[in-house]
Design a protein around this motif. Structure first.
Motif, short mmCIF file in Angstrom:
data_model
loop_
_atom_site.label_atom_id
_atom_site.label_comp_id
_atom_site.label_asym_id
_atom_site.label_seq_id
_atom_site.Cartn_x
_atom_site.Cartn_y
_atom_site.Cartn_z
N PRO A 253 78.71 -5.72 53.66
CA PRO A 253 78.68 -7.19 52.60
C PRO A 253 77.64 -7.82 53.71
CG PRO A 253 80.83 -6.18 52.92
CD PRO A 253 80.14 -5.26 53.70
N LEU A 254 77.39 -8.22 55.04
CA LEU A 254 77.17 -9.26 55.39
C LEU A 254 75.68 -8.88 55.98
CD1 LEU A 254 79.74 -10.42 58.20
CD2 LEU A 254 78.99 -11.65 56.68
N PHE A 255 75.63 -7.74 55.94
CA PHE A 255 73.69 -6.99 56.55
C PHE A 255 73.81 -7.39 54.83
CE2 PHE A 255 74.42 -4.12 60.11
CZ PHE A 255 73.17 -4.20 60.86
N PHE A 256 74.15 -6.83 53.95
CA PHE A 256 73.33 -7.28 52.12
C PHE A 256 73.18 -8.80 51.84
CE2 PHE A 256 73.81 -2.56 52.22
CZ PHE A 256 72.71 -2.13 51.66
N PHE A 257 74.46 -9.01 52.45
CA PHE A 257 74.06 -11.02 51.90
C PHE A 257 73.02 -11.78 53.00
CE2 PHE A 257 75.39 -15.25 54.14
CZ PHE A 257 76.07 -15.75 53.16
N VAL A 258 73.02 -11.08 53.67
CA VAL A 258 71.71 -11.31 54.74
C VAL A 258 70.14 -11.50 54.39
CG1 VAL A 258 70.80 -11.69 57.65
CG2 VAL A 258 73.04 -11.91 57.00
N SER A 259 70.60 -10.24 53.98
CA SER A 259 68.91 -10.21 53.07
C SER A 259 68.68 -10.88 52.06
CB SER A 259 68.90 -8.30 53.13
OG SER A 259 69.48 -7.57 53.69
N GLY A 260 69.63 -10.67 51.39
CA GLY A 260 69.23 -11.71 49.85
C GLY A 260 69.65 -13.70 50.47
N PHE A 261 70.36 -14.07 51.66
CA PHE A 261 69.32 -14.90 52.28
C PHE A 261 68.49 -15.42 52.16
CE2 PHE A 261 69.73 -18.84 54.67
CZ PHE A 261 70.53 -19.48 54.13
N PHE A 262 67.81 -14.55 52.54
CA PHE A 262 66.62 -14.70 53.56
C PHE A 262 65.74 -14.39 52.79
CE2 PHE A 262 68.18 -14.96 56.95
CZ PHE A 262 67.75 -16.62 58.03
N LEU A 263 65.60 -13.82 52.03
CA LEU A 263 64.54 -13.55 50.61
C LEU A 263 64.61 -14.22 49.37
CD1 LEU A 263 62.73 -10.62 50.24
CD2 LEU A 263 64.04 -9.59 48.35
N CYS A 264 65.00 -15.04 49.05
CA CYS A 264 65.61 -15.85 47.71
C CYS A 264 64.44 -16.97 47.95
CB CYS A 264 66.98 -16.18 47.91
SG CYS A 264 66.58 -17.22 46.87
N ARG A 265 63.48 -17.13 47.20
CA ARG A 265 62.19 -18.57 46.80
C ARG A 265 62.65 -18.35 45.52
NH1 ARG A 265 60.18 -15.50 51.26
NH2 ARG A 265 60.48 -16.40 52.68
N PRO A 266 61.73 -19.52 45.32
CA PRO A 266 61.64 -19.43 43.58
C PRO A 266 60.82 -18.62 42.86
CG PRO A 266 61.81 -22.18 45.19
CD PRO A 266 61.98 -20.98 46.54
N VAL A 267 60.97 -18.84 41.85
CA VAL A 267 60.37 -18.18 41.11
C VAL A 267 58.73 -18.23 41.41
CG1 VAL A 267 59.31 -16.81 39.11
CG2 VAL A 267 62.55 -17.32 39.76
N ALA A 268 58.90 -19.51 41.58
CA ALA A 268 56.80 -19.89 41.25
C ALA A 268 56.51 -19.78 42.45
CB ALA A 268 56.91 -20.95 40.86
N GLU A 269 57.09 -19.38 43.45
CA GLU A 269 56.66 -18.91 45.02
C GLU A 269 56.28 -17.74 45.40
OE1 GLU A 269 58.90 -20.45 48.13
OE2 GLU A 269 58.69 -22.63 47.59
N TRP A 270 56.67 -17.29 44.45
CA TRP A 270 56.37 -15.71 44.62
C TRP A 270 54.99 -15.10 43.86
CZ3 TRP A 270 58.10 -11.54 47.57
CH2 TRP A 270 59.55 -12.25 47.94
N THR A 271 53.61 -15.32 44.20
CA THR A 271 52.51 -15.43 44.00
C THR A 271 52.31 -14.17 43.85
OG1 THR A 271 51.60 -16.50 45.69
CG2 THR A 271 52.27 -17.48 44.69
N ARG A 272 50.74 -13.74 43.72
CA ARG A 272 49.85 -12.41 43.93
C ARG A 272 50.37 -11.88 45.31
NH1 ARG A 272 45.21 -10.62 40.38
NH2 ARG A 272 46.57 -11.21 38.83
N THR A 273 50.44 -13.24 45.63
CA THR A 273 48.69 -12.67 47.28
C THR A 273 50.69 -12.55 48.32
OG1 THR A 273 47.77 -14.46 47.44
CG2 THR A 273 48.63 -13.88 49.36
N ARG A 274 51.54 -13.72 47.52
CA ARG A 274 53.37 -13.49 48.21
C ARG A 274 54.02 -11.79 47.99
NH1 ARG A 274 56.43 -16.68 51.38
NH2 ARG A 274 55.36 -18.56 50.58
#
Length: 356
Positions: free
Chosen positions: A54-75
């Motif tokens: 649970p902690l491994f997947f928690f940390v992955s979600g924590f660092f991957l999360c960004r506002p939707v608008a920041e997910w540009t084509r380049t990113r």
């Protein structure tokens, strides 16, 4: 306190948390694969199962999360390239080597149904990443609220999975295996904590919350493993709730609270902490390599099967795990100097030095 990581600083307490979880993974694999213990009967393996994954997947979600608008084509393109190489490419390489070296089997045994055996975690993490990107693209085309709605639906489906045994007939292992969905809920919790981190950590820091978590965790452990026969005879669904949901949720929050409250301690510069943090920063390397180094020591398992052996299990597994890590860490540093291997370990290419 805002915890958004930047490119110039790291959250040492998160790296220490990763280090603890990675060490627990190696120790339990020593117990199961090395000593031959049953993971459902080993006290240490049972305890580890309540918080590690649970902690491994928690940390992955924590660092991957960004506002939707920041997910540009380049990113998105860059993230797909990096994760495809590290999670998919690295898994294929080391899984192929594992079948050759450890099983003396067909190196492409994983190909027909994406059965990577021990290397399921990185495949699941890659699948979760792909689903998150799809949810994000849906939000960009409509509304950011749709992304969070889809994440919530997937998290609820993840929590309901243990109660739908018929679902195992419908898996397509290349895009959604059973463990991917089972652990998505913790990935979603990590994203939610990142999104609302200030109120969450303010709540987590309160003294009464610690009392609640300790009582909940100890109660779920006792109910789930001490009274197994009672629940099996009278309410098997309750046993599933306690083991699959409550013990993992309380375990995740309790360990997270302990490390968060000790975050200043992890900022100190001591030899032990440097090694600990390095383990947390090399989790992918350790995960890929440690399977090759677990020794077969069944005679230890024969001794540990008798009586309450939590402390002997811990000591024996910790010693062997320390030796394994002492080999892996310098080997990891060596492998990261190879241009073709670096991306498969998630390492960034070194920046070119400026011309004199």
């Amino acid at each position: 306190m805002t915890l958004h990581p930047s490119s110039t600083s790291r959250l040492n307490w998160i790296d220490a948390l990763r280090g603890l979880t990675m060490l627990s993974v190696v120790m339990v694999h020593v117990l199961v694969s090395g000593f031959g213990l049953n993971p459902n009967q080993s006290p240490l393996a049972i305890l580890r199962g309540t918080f590690t994954l649970p902690l491994f997947f928690f940390v992955s979600g924590f660092f991957l999360c960004r506002p939707v608008a920041e997910w540009t084509r380049t990113r998105i393109t860059r993230a797909l390239r990096v994760r495809s190489l590290a999670l998919l490419g690295g898994t294929i390489l080391f899984s192929t080597l594992y079948f050759i070296v450890m099983h003396r089997a067909d190196p492409l045994s994983w190909l027909p149904d994406a059965n990577f055996v021990e290397y399921w975690y990185t495949i699941s993490l890659f699948q979760i990443f792909i689903w998150y990107i799809l949810f994000t693209l849906a939000g960009r085309l409509t509304s950011p609220h749709l992304t969070w709605t889809l994440i919530l639906i997937a998290a609820l489906a993840s929590a309901a999975l243990p109660y739908t045994p018929w679902a195992s007939s419908y898996w397509c292992y290349w895009w959604l295996n059973e463990k991917t969905l089972l652990y998505f809920q913790y990935f979603a919790i990590g994203m939610a904590v990142r999104r609302w981190q200030e109120p969450f950590f303010s709540w987590l820091s309160r003294p009464w919350v610690l009392t609640l978590l300790i009582i909940g965790y100890c109660s779920s452990l006792m109910a789930g493993w001490t009274y197994t026969n009672f629940w099996t005879d009278h309410a098997p669904w309750m046993l599933t709730i306690v083991r699959e949901e409550l013990s993992r949720l309380f375990g995740l929050l309790l360990v997270l609270r302990i490390f968060y409250m000790a975050r200043e301690w992890f900022d100190r510069d001591t030899p032990l902490l440097r090694i600990w943090l390095l383990i947390g920063r090399r989790t992918l390397d350790i995960y890929f390599l440690h399977y090759f180094l677990v020794p077969r020591m069944r005679w230890v398992g024969a001794y540990l099967r008798h009586g309450n052996t939590f402390i002997p299990e811990f000591i024996a597994a910790a010693i062997v795990a320390a030796v394994i890590l002492a080999i892996i860490l310098p080997l990891s540093r060596l492998l990261r100097t190879a241009p073709l291997i670096r991306p498969l370990l998630g390492a960034k290419s070194p920046k070119p030095k400026p011309a004199p």
